[in-house]
Design an enzyme around this catalytic site. Sequence first.
Site, PDB file in Angstrom:
ATOM      1  CE  LYS A 111      -2.839   3.302   2.402  1.00  0.00           C
ATOM      2  NZ  LYS A 111      -3.644   3.262   4.275  1.00  0.00           N
ATOM      3  N   GLY A 128     -10.704   8.670   6.110  1.00  0.00           N
ATOM      4  CA  GLY A 128     -11.657   9.055   6.859  1.00  0.00           C
ATOM      5  C   GLY A 128     -13.653   8.698   6.988  1.00  0.00           C
ATOM      6  CB  ALA A 145      -7.198   2.260  10.866  1.00  0.00           C
ATOM      7  CB  THR A 146      -9.366   6.287  14.187  1.00  0.00           C
ATOM      8  OG1 THR A 146      -8.959   6.749  12.737  1.00  0.00           O
ATOM      9  CG2 THR A 146      -6.916   6.238  14.001  1.00  0.00           C
ATOM     10  N   GLY A 154      -8.309   9.911   9.591  1.00  0.00           N
ATOM     11  CA  GLY A 154      -8.545   9.738  11.279  1.00  0.00           C
ATOM     12  C   GLY A 154      -9.471  10.973  11.766  1.00  0.00           C
TER      13      GLY A 154
END
Lengths: 259, 259, 259, 259
Positions: free
Chosen positions: B97, B185, B206-207, B158
């Site tokens: 990636k 996002g 992720a977050t 994030g």
Amino acid sequence: MDDVFVLGGEKFASRLIMGTGGAPSLEVLDQALAASGTELTTVAMRRLDPASQGSVLDVLRARDIRVLPNTAGCYTAGEAVLTARLAREALGTDWVKLEVIADERTLLPDPIETFDAAERLVADGFTVLPYIGDDPILARRLEQAGCAAVMPLGAPIGSGLGVRNPHNIELIVESAQVPVILDAGIGTASDAALAMELGCDAVLLATAVTRARRPELMAAAMRDAVGAGRRARLAGRIPRRRYAEASSPARDRSDPMGG
Amino acid sequence: MDDVFVLGGEKFASRLIMGTGGAPSLEVLDQALAASGTELTTVAMRRLDPASQGSVLDVLRARDIRVLPNTAGCYTAGEAVLTARLAREALGTDWVKLEVIADERTLLPDPIETFDAAERLVADGFTVLPYIGDDPILARRLEQAGCAAVMPLGAPIGSGLGVRNPHNIELIVESAQVPVILDAGIGTASDAALAMELGCDAVLLATAVTRARRPELMAAAMRDAVGAGRRARLAGRIPRRRYAEASSPARDRSDPMGG
Amino acid sequence: MDDVFVLGGEKFASRLIMGTGGAPSLEVLDQALAASGTELTTVAMRRLDPASQGSVLDVLRARDIRVLPNTAGCYTAGEAVLTARLAREALGTDWVKLEVIADERTLLPDPIETFDAAERLVADGFTVLPYIGDDPILARRLEQAGCAAVMPLGAPIGSGLGVRNPHNIELIVESAQVPVILDAGIGTASDAALAMELGCDAVLLATAVTRARRPELMAAAMRDAVGAGRRARLAGRIPRRRYAEASSPARDRSDPMGG
Amino acid sequence: MDDVFVLGGEKFASRLIMGTGGAPSLEVLDQALAASGTELTTVAMRRLDPASQGSVLDVLRARDIRVLPNTAGCYTAGEAVLTARLAREALGTDWVKLEVIADERTLLPDPIETFDAAERLVADGFTVLPYIGDDPILARRLEQAGCAAVMPLGAPIGSGLGVRNPHNIELIVESAQVPVILDAGIGTASDAALAMELGCDAVLLATAVTRARRPELMAAAMRDAVGAGRRARLAGRIPRRRYAEASSPARDRSDPMGG
């Protein structure tokens, strides 16, 4: 998940309430209802012959889905009250989804007639679930009048426009002590998830499923979307930020959390 | 559902790609990954010691989740190419990636450096998955340069702002012959569902999970939301209408479809 | 108002830059330009014969409106550089609105070719005003490369979709040291006002005026909207609030401020 | 422009109605009113002593601005009717902006009390201008009850959130035979322009001007924005398109329209 939806004193595992209109056939409807996982489905009393065979009621009985009669097609408080009483007699339930519509073109609910009908039906012992616009004050007044839930729209019936004014839905949710059910306007799965994330207790939809190209598949999508939105609400989302926040602020190579 | 996601010649049942950053502990991360159902997870090479014990790699290996190394923390094409080569050597995969970031504050990708690095990595035999803004033309140029997918952002990393410009994502999807993966996002479940409804092939986040109040529950929400959005896309949603369309246009009482 | 717009060392009282395409006749164009109050208008070199009589150039000369040649219709950096040089020779200006388009359908700018052409034109002494997507990092790189302004789109040319991603425009404005000119996508007056409120220094539009039902009236609307948006930016708007703030918190009857 | 705004049988050149609350001083208010060009300004009766000197009424009289008394601070139909009658006696006008608020936190109007008060005030000969939510059916019912205009909100008073649900405002405009005045929620110039583009006949605002950092400058911005939005509405905007439409479809070099 021990997350039960309580409406009018009854418990439901599913938070997706289905309508029955718009399906091309009873068979398609039956498959869609099964895929949706719904436990409560609304039926228009004025378009129903409860005595007939092969009706939507048979489908619901066979699936053990609770019937919620509605007053669709009523234009005045008087008509709606009469229709609710006929439903109670015919179906043996005092639950009613109260719809008093203002016109054919928008199918928007009439706030004045709806409030009038709600007061009369509560006085008559009904469990009243009124369909309304997204006006936070009307929602509060209906709760104060004794309604068992409030059912604000996301957008006009059948429009598929989703939740037009999330801010109003949030205001309704913040203030309500009764369940808030997002009713009308849902077009696709993310709309249903959003409604739940805004804090609605359940979602009601019909044409988004019955008129999708593949109703059964869309019903499954809606089932998962309502569940996802509910879980996301309970899980506590991250705040919105103008700027980035690295998912990996730690910078030393030995960070055990990696990236 | 026989709806397999093919990326770089490999097949995946899950369309949810996870990142590992932001988790409060490896244990929480492990639970969240399990709940998400992910089969592919990205790890920042520059913050990882592949030889260490108790790292995120152990968690992924134990769950049999494929590792996708990323070049997070690189600011130039040269750094990213070098990091990709180190990853190939350390992890035995030619998948990467590609992230080339412009600054710390926004973490936005640099289109010029990213394009340069992508050309070099494709020439060097990598399976390149570039993280980019939502520019439809840059996406097309990267596909023409040989990338195996394009990974446009919904909003800054994030930020939790969701898909800021659905129109651009639709333009990318319409034109792409390689998979489109919405990356960055996502804030909540409806964002992930929307990305899939717009036609993305997968979502990376992720977050939104690791920093939710209850990561495991949010991971389950995301799993269901991605599935719901995918099904809704395949099911063919109803069109948006300005005005209402009654879910029950038939008006005679004998209508077997009821309401 | 002493609020001068400085671009490439020149001063302008108007912050509305017009394009000339789409007008049904030169007469209509002339009236619209006059009503717009513009002092700078862009003309496509590749569709222009500078020597011909009765051209758009005559209209601009008669109104004393500065001409900004553009490279519309160019698909590669090489074509754009060549076109800019032809414009310099023909029109005696080293200003150029740089457009390198990727395809006919979207008319979206190609970020890679645009960056390449910008570097070459800056090196050749041009005052380069590049038309780009709304990528904040590409905008910054073009500024660093020596461009005299950046011209991000609000939406595709002629789409009338307004500012699709206000967040990106804000990020560009925050970081830019050169003027930011919102170019493309404007459909109506509020779009132009919004662009200025986001902090853009000027707005460029064409079809929103030339293809309106009444071009002259729309030109006047755009003139006022750009001015209104600029003033609103300078005036410092009230913050957005979730809840109400009474415009009259004082409650005693003797409050001289009334209501 | 021969575009007169007729309200209650009176003609106005300005379509910007001001409120007076929130200004830091009478002097600032005076300057802002002058810059706004307003000809009609609303004043809260319950916070006003009509006999006092140095009040907001003196400012309005000196500027020859018509006074529109409002019933802000009333929570029931009865209070509002009483306040309207006091206003009629004190100010010698039968015009009244009817506000019946539900609570302090949201300042949202109560639809049931408002409808009740409107019926009573119409019967009592008032020219009734009711402040309401954005419910299209309530607007229609109030028109049918004899109100001289309807005044839907864009968003809660003082929120600065703009027009939260443009779709509802459009539905109100389409159906109304009386003027539609967008009241409450305006934050900045583009909000006011948008309201007019949606077809509103006028805009009412207060804190967006009085609490801006520079009230006089914001008042001028609002004056121009309302005019711009009105002109854009009359000018007939271009349709929104998914894809580009070149502003210069003609391609031959001899095209006299240039670019």
